[in-house]
Write a protein that holds these residues in place. Sequence first.
Motif, short mmCIF file in Angstrom:
data_model
loop_
_atom_site.label_atom_id
_atom_site.label_comp_id
_atom_site.label_asym_id
_atom_site.label_seq_id
_atom_site.Cartn_x
_atom_site.Cartn_y
_atom_site.Cartn_z
N GLY A 160 0.81 -1.21 0.00
CA GLY A 160 0.00 0.00 0.00
C GLY A 160 0.84 1.26 0.00
N VAL A 161 1.97 1.24 0.72
CA VAL A 161 2.85 2.40 0.78
C VAL A 161 3.32 2.80 -0.61
N PHE A 162 3.78 1.83 -1.39
CA PHE A 162 4.29 2.14 -2.72
C PHE A 162 3.16 2.66 -3.62
N ARG A 163 1.99 2.08 -3.47
CA ARG A 163 0.86 2.54 -4.30
C ARG A 163 0.48 3.97 -3.95
N VAL A 164 0.43 4.27 -2.65
CA VAL A 164 0.03 5.62 -2.23
C VAL A 164 1.08 6.65 -2.61
N LEU A 165 2.36 6.32 -2.38
CA LEU A 165 3.41 7.29 -2.70
C LEU A 165 3.50 7.58 -4.19
N LEU A 166 3.12 6.62 -5.02
CA LEU A 166 3.10 6.86 -6.45
C LEU A 166 1.95 7.77 -6.87
N ARG A 167 0.85 7.73 -6.10
CA ARG A 167 -0.36 8.42 -6.52
C ARG A 167 -0.68 9.67 -5.71
N HIS A 168 -0.03 9.86 -4.56
CA HIS A 168 -0.45 10.96 -3.70
C HIS A 168 -0.04 12.31 -4.29
N ARG A 169 -0.75 13.33 -3.87
CA ARG A 169 -0.45 14.71 -4.24
C ARG A 169 -0.35 15.54 -2.97
N LEU A 170 0.47 16.57 -3.02
CA LEU A 170 0.57 17.47 -1.86
C LEU A 170 -0.76 18.16 -1.61
N LEU A 171 -1.08 18.29 -0.34
CA LEU A 171 -2.27 19.03 0.07
C LEU A 171 -1.91 20.48 0.35
N LYS A 172 -2.74 21.40 -0.09
CA LYS A 172 -2.63 22.79 0.31
C LYS A 172 -3.62 22.99 1.45
N VAL A 173 -3.09 23.16 2.67
CA VAL A 173 -3.96 23.21 3.84
C VAL A 173 -3.82 24.54 4.57
N SER A 174 -4.93 24.95 5.18
CA SER A 174 -4.95 26.10 6.09
C SER A 174 -5.44 25.60 7.44
N LEU A 175 -4.73 25.98 8.49
CA LEU A 175 -5.09 25.53 9.83
C LEU A 175 -5.25 26.74 10.74
N GLN A 176 -6.44 26.86 11.32
CA GLN A 176 -6.71 27.95 12.26
C GLN A 176 -6.74 27.40 13.67
N MET A 177 -5.85 27.92 14.53
CA MET A 177 -5.80 27.54 15.94
C MET A 177 -5.81 28.82 16.74
N ASP A 178 -6.88 29.02 17.52
CA ASP A 178 -7.10 30.29 18.22
C ASP A 178 -7.09 31.43 17.20
N ASP A 179 -6.22 32.41 17.37
CA ASP A 179 -6.20 33.55 16.45
C ASP A 179 -5.08 33.43 15.42
N LYS A 180 -4.47 32.24 15.31
CA LYS A 180 -3.36 32.03 14.40
C LYS A 180 -3.79 31.16 13.23
N VAL A 181 -3.38 31.54 12.01
CA VAL A 181 -3.67 30.76 10.81
C VAL A 181 -2.34 30.36 10.17
N ILE A 182 -2.21 29.06 9.87
CA ILE A 182 -1.00 28.52 9.25
C ILE A 182 -1.35 27.94 7.89
N HIS A 183 -0.55 28.24 6.89
CA HIS A 183 -0.73 27.69 5.55
C HIS A 183 0.46 26.77 5.25
N ARG A 184 0.16 25.56 4.76
CA ARG A 184 1.22 24.60 4.48
C ARG A 184 0.87 23.77 3.24
N ALA A 185 1.94 23.28 2.59
CA ALA A 185 1.82 22.20 1.62
C ALA A 185 2.32 20.95 2.33
N ALA A 186 1.52 19.88 2.37
CA ALA A 186 1.86 18.72 3.18
C ALA A 186 1.35 17.44 2.51
N ILE A 187 1.98 16.31 2.89
CA ILE A 187 1.46 15.04 2.39
C ILE A 187 0.37 14.50 3.31
N MET A 188 0.40 14.93 4.59
CA MET A 188 -0.71 14.59 5.48
C MET A 188 -0.68 15.46 6.72
N VAL A 189 -1.84 15.57 7.36
CA VAL A 189 -2.00 16.30 8.62
C VAL A 189 -2.68 15.37 9.60
#
Length: 291
Positions: A160-189
Amino acid sequence: MNILFVINPVSGGKDKADWEHAIQAFCQQFDHTAHLLLLTGHADDSLLRDQVRAIRPDRVVAVGGDGTVKLVAEEVLGTSTPMGILPAGSANGLAFELNIPPVVEEALSVIVNGDIEAIDTICIDDSDNCLHLSDIGMNAQLVNYYQQNNWRGKLGYARGVFRVLLRHRLLKVSLQMDDKVIHRAAIMVVLANARGYGTGAVINPDGKLDDGVFEVVIVRRLSVWALLKMFWQYSPFDPSVVDIIPTKSVHITTRRKAYFQVDGEYRGRVTEIRATIRPGQVKMMVPKKPA
């Protein structure tokens, strides 16, 4: 003691007859009353609820993997009834985290003689409860493949690891915690209420189940070798490519739909998640601490 054992007869692909005999023998030896409830996969939550109301047990015990643990935990959530775990599944993440022995007689002793520890849960979107680890992205995609193909063991995981790593795409995520907002490109959160997955892989080295916070773990990149090493040698993620942020709540949004899983159960694809810590929601039987 009046104990209800909730048994998933197919968890881990193993026959539970030996577990049932061990449970009955243990309870007879120490004059406890054992009630065995065999799950069928059909309306199990209602079946369990009716049994708890009828029996009024002193303990409710999950005999299975993480899915069975989650079912029982949601029944005793917010009550004074402690639950225990007999780790009998293919994935025993919470049992591993709590140091529950894998030997049935030793785990039974914990249920009767152990300490009671109140553990936190993560409430997700006001409708779901995470006891252990939830995530969006690569691992959730792997969980989906795992369930679709009924893969088992580490060889299935590697496939499964090889299949997922071949097909996965980076996520563009925004995370709001209290009054702080973080923007990241990530493979998972990851929403981490604990340290590691049931495989032994460490994702959140300083995580605790009872500290009133959870950690948002942002994995920005990961190689095939690093991933396999983590799951075979139980090495933590490389801290240079991971952000770990303690919080009591988070609002996550993604630009495109992302795979999402809660405690090893695939939930579909989402673009938004809200999560909040709920301290001390489940009374859990754990090994007695040294005096």
